[in-house]
Design a protein around this motif. Structure first.
Motif: not given
Length: 445
Positions: A394-417
């Motif tokens: 929970t808290g700020r760490l969770a917000a940071f983690y979620k942001e990383l997940v969102c960025r990671g998802a977009a990065w994964g689209v450009a880097n599908p392997t």
């Protein structure tokens, strides 16, 4: 219509058509391009919008945050994937063609634009399901395929509640998020905003709007208890954040009608200058209009390789597909499901065409990531079949983690392997001949 190119091998390219370029479709197209040789396959990606839309961030768009543009032209540069900016109007699963019309320029920020079918994957059914024949006057073009990857995604689900489609706003795609942004910007202080739906989308919308516009009176109407699927720790944190932001929560409240300035619930009426509808997603309607085997909700039934149970040359991924997860529970409509489904489908198609063993990985869940504004978050750890464990971040760490997940998802689209080097293998499976026209089609041609 060009049906493929002859190459030195003396065989026609295998035509792979991917429809819908949300997380699932874009990843599948890119991954296939990195698995197969360009002279053997022609990969066409059909999407109505030229940019990748980060659907998991639409609540941020609604409050006026600007997202970095992610044009497909850059994402797929040099891969061999051909992008067609068009809307899918029909799929002929027996004749192996997709009907498309050229995409019109995006007029989505005006009120009343589109009818809600600007799906996550950019494909729209707002121009109806007509047009199964290629006639020049209607502007419909037939795109033949040897293998189809169906990734048209989902749109908001009004559950046929009176007035919802006319008066409520959705954030299931960019057109809806932009309309909501314009509407919220026009609201004066103290105006009531009601978010209907207590799931992940509703929680993210309510907290984001309240954080960005503390001058508005934000209410959340949830059909059950707030966060009733979370662990006790997760639910406690959610209540604390909602109370801290001053969001009024109406639990065990069913909305029965939506008007221009109010909603009707089982407990009475509630003022709403803006109503935001987040009660789940509905599969894009095109699949149900085809001969593909679908369930009652219109999702295409697939096996463990994401292959259609009725049409072996069709693969379905993302929100459009009904795939079984652990414990034979259908996977939920989410980015967390769509991404591994895309990997699975691309690898299965590549294996089938190259004559290698098709890998199957069990699809499972690890956590649910919820942003609660920019500074707060909740990561609920879950079992493989998506039930809450006791642990939660929970808290700020969770917000940071979620942001990383969102960025990671977009990065994964450009880097599908996932940046792992891959070898493009030659295909061994020859495309099946295009079916001859039926007598009826031959006479109308």
């Amino acid at each position: 219509m060009q049906h493929g190119n002859a190459h030195g091998h003396g065989h026609r390219q295998h035509r792979i058509v991917v429809i819908g370029a949300g997380y699932a479709g874009a990843i599948a197209a890119g991954r296939l391009a990195r698995r197969l040789r360009r002279e053997d396959v022609a990969i066409t990606l059909v999407n109505a919008e030229p940019d990748f839309v980060e659907r998991v961030r639409m609540h941020q768009v609604a409050v006026g945050q600007e997202l970095r543009p992610r044009p497909f032209s850059e994402m797929f540069a040099g891969t061999g994937v051909r992008l067609r900016l068009a809307r899918v109007t029909a799929v002929d699963a027996d004749g192996r063609t997709v009907s498309i019309t050229e995409a019109e320029p995006d007029k989505s920020s005006g009120p009343g634009a589109a009818n809600g079918f600007g799906s996550s994957d950019g494909s729209s059914a707002s121009d109806g399901l007509g047009g199964s024949g290629a006639s020049s006057n209607s502007g419909v073009e037939e795109l033949p395929y040897d293998t189809l990857v169906y990734a048209l995604g989902s749109t908001w689900n009004t559950h046929d509640v009176p007035g919802a489609a006319d008066h409520a706003h959705d954030i299931a795609g960019r057109p809806g998020a932009l309309r909501l942004r314009a509407r919220l910007a026009a609201l004066g202080a103290g105006q009531p905003v009601v978010v209907v739906g207590g799931g992940l989308t509703g929680l993210e919308a309510a907290t984001e709007i309240t954080e960005a516009r503390p001058d508005l009176e934000v209410t959340l109407a949830a059909r059950g208890a707030l966060g009733d699927w979370l662990s006790p720790k997760g639910a406690r944190h959610l209540r604390k954040v909602m109370a801290g932001l001053g969001i009024t929560v109406h639990e065990n409240t069913t909305v029965t009608g939506v008007g221009a300035d109010r909603i009707t619930t089982t407990a009475g009426e509630m003022p709403a200058a803006v109503t935001i509808w987040t009660t789940g997603f509905a599969a894009h309607p095109i699949a149900q209009a085809t001969t593909l085997k679908t369930d009652a909700t219109g999702r295409i039934e697939v096996d463990g390789t994401m292959r259609s149970l009725s049409h072996p040359d069709v693969y379905a991924i993302g929100d459009a597909a009904l795939a079984q997860g652990p414990g034979d529970k259908p996977l939920r409509m989410s980015c967390a499901s769509g991404v591994p489904m895309a990997w699975q489908a691309a690898d299965s198609i590549a294996a089938r065409l190259t004559g290698t063993k098709s890998p199957t990985a069990p699809l499972r869940y690890f956590n649910q990531c919820i942003s609660l504004g920019r500074k707060e978050g909740l990561i609920q750890y879950v079992t493989a079949d998506d039930r809450a464990r006791t642990a939660a971040l929970t808290g700020r760490l969770a917000a940071f983690y979620k942001e990383l997940v969102c960025r990671g998802a977009a990065w994964g689209v450009a880097n599908p392997t996932l940046a792992i080097p891959t070898r493009r293998r030659p295909t061994v499976v020859r495309p099946t001949p295009t079916p001859p026209p039926t007598p009826a089609e031959a006479t109308t041609a």
